[in-house]
Write an enzyme that holds these catalytic residues in place. Structure first.
Site, short mmCIF file in Angstrom:
data_model
loop_
_atom_site.label_atom_id
_atom_site.label_comp_id
_atom_site.label_asym_id
_atom_site.label_seq_id
_atom_site.Cartn_x
_atom_site.Cartn_y
_atom_site.Cartn_z
N ASP A 81 -2.31 1.58 5.90
CA ASP A 81 -0.88 1.23 5.84
C ASP A 81 -0.72 -0.23 5.43
OD1 ASP A 81 1.83 1.48 5.97
OD2 ASP A 81 1.94 1.88 8.11
N GLY A 82 0.46 -0.56 4.99
CA GLY A 82 0.80 -1.93 4.61
C GLY A 82 1.39 -2.69 5.79
N ALA A 83 1.93 -3.88 5.51
CA ALA A 83 2.56 -4.68 6.56
C ALA A 83 3.58 -5.60 5.89
CB ALA A 83 1.52 -5.51 7.30
N LYS A 94 5.89 -4.74 11.08
CA LYS A 94 6.04 -3.63 10.16
C LYS A 94 7.44 -3.04 10.34
CE LYS A 94 2.80 -0.64 9.86
NZ LYS A 94 3.15 -0.59 8.43
N GLY A 95 7.79 -2.15 9.42
CA GLY A 95 9.08 -1.49 9.55
C GLY A 95 10.11 -1.93 8.54
N GLY A 96 9.67 -2.75 7.55
CA GLY A 96 10.59 -3.13 6.49
C GLY A 96 11.17 -1.91 5.80
N GLU A 103 4.84 5.14 12.18
CA GLU A 103 3.65 4.32 11.90
C GLU A 103 2.93 3.96 13.19
OE1 GLU A 103 5.26 2.28 7.77
OE2 GLU A 103 5.48 1.18 9.63
N LYS A 121 1.75 -11.55 2.36
CA LYS A 121 2.00 -11.01 3.71
C LYS A 121 1.25 -11.77 4.81
CE LYS A 121 4.37 -7.66 1.83
NZ LYS A 121 3.96 -6.28 1.75
C1 5RP Z 1 7.32 0.47 6.31
C2 5RP Z 1 6.27 -0.56 6.53
C3 5RP Z 1 5.53 -1.05 5.34
O1 5RP Z 1 4.16 -0.95 5.60
C4 5RP Z 1 5.89 -2.47 5.11
O2 5RP Z 1 7.30 -2.56 5.01
C5 5RP Z 1 5.23 -3.01 3.83
O3 5RP Z 1 5.82 -2.39 2.73
P1 5RP Z 1 5.42 -2.76 1.25
O4 5RP Z 1 4.04 -2.26 1.04
O5 5RP Z 1 6.44 -2.05 0.42
O6 5RP Z 1 5.51 -4.26 1.10
O7 5RP Z 1 6.01 -1.01 7.62
O8 5RP Z 1 8.00 0.78 7.50
#
Ligand code: 5RP
Length: 220
Positions: A81-83, A94-96, A103, A121
């Site tokens: 997953d991303g952040a 997280k949660g953007g 998640e 990030k």
């Molecule tokens: C979604 C998240 C994403 O991991 C976080 O927002 C990063 O998103 P991106 O890879 O588009 O920068 O937590 O709820």
């Protein structure tokens, strides 16, 4: 290297970590979209994936990757997953994209949480990015007042309902210098489903793409 190329590079590096025929956790967001596409392009076959959002589930299925319910697995060997922000302890905001609750469930189910991110990030202290808090709609005002008492400035995310049917309050100005304590405190407010601090269960590894290649970090 642009942020988009960085996302592509970490996504490809993460695909190399996926064990063939395993069931994996797949997060949500633009970086994860690169991961899903790179996994499909690699030809590596996974048994199935548990997805953190309807959008990720749809993208996985479009590529012919089976998506299963979290209730059908006991644990996941890998979660990618991303952040929005990540510090040197691999604690994150997280949660953007609003998928924080699913998640967090997948993170809890996973033996290994691999965070993939572009260089922007990485932060020293969490908190420039507004902290998403998922809230049951009837508790919006109550939770908002509690967040203000804690020093935060909550804003209702406009025209947004989570995959779980709830609202998001994006909170600025909260002191996040003690992320584990803050995460627990916020989750203790009645009506909060969860918050976007991932400190109680941080990532185990972080892949960050820079101009000189993909760097790999473990928690400091
Ligand atoms: C979604 C998240 C994403 O991991 C976080 O927002 C990063 O998103 P991106 O890879 O588009 O920068 O937590 O709820």
């Amino acid at each position: 290297m642009s942020a988009e190329s960085q996302k592509q590079a970490v996504a490809e590096a993460a695909v190399a970590e996926v064990e063939a025929d395993s069931v994996i956790g797949v997060g949500s967001g633009t970086t994860v979209n690169y991961f899903i596409d790179a996994l499909a392009d690699s030809g590596k076959k996974v048994e199935a994936a548990v997805a953190a959002s309807e959008a990720s589930a749809e993208r996985l299925m479009t590529h012919g990757i089976e998506v299963v319910d979290a209730n059908s697995v006991r644990e996941l060997s890998l979660y990618v997953d991303g952040a929005d922000e990540v510090n040197r302890h691999l604690q994150m905001i997280k949660g953007g994209g609003g998928a924080l609750t699913r998640e967090k469930i997948i993170a809890a189910l996973s033996q290994r949480f691999l965070c993939i991110a572009d260089e922007s990030k990485r932060v020293t202290v969490l908190g420039d990015f507004p902290l998403p808090v998922e809230v049951i709609p009837m508790a919006r005002s109550y939770v908002g007042r509690k967040l203000i008492e804690m020093g935060g400035r909550p804003d209702l995310r406009k025209d947004f309902i989570t995959d779980n049917g709830n609202i998001i309050l994006d909170v600025r100005h909260l002191d996040l210098s003690q992320p584990i304590a803050r995460e627990r405190e916020l989750n203790g407010i009645a009506g909060v489903v969860t918050n976007g601090l991932f400190a109680v269960r941080p990532a185990d590894e972080l892949f960050v793409a820079t101009d000189t290649g993909v760097q790999r970090f473990e928690a400091a």
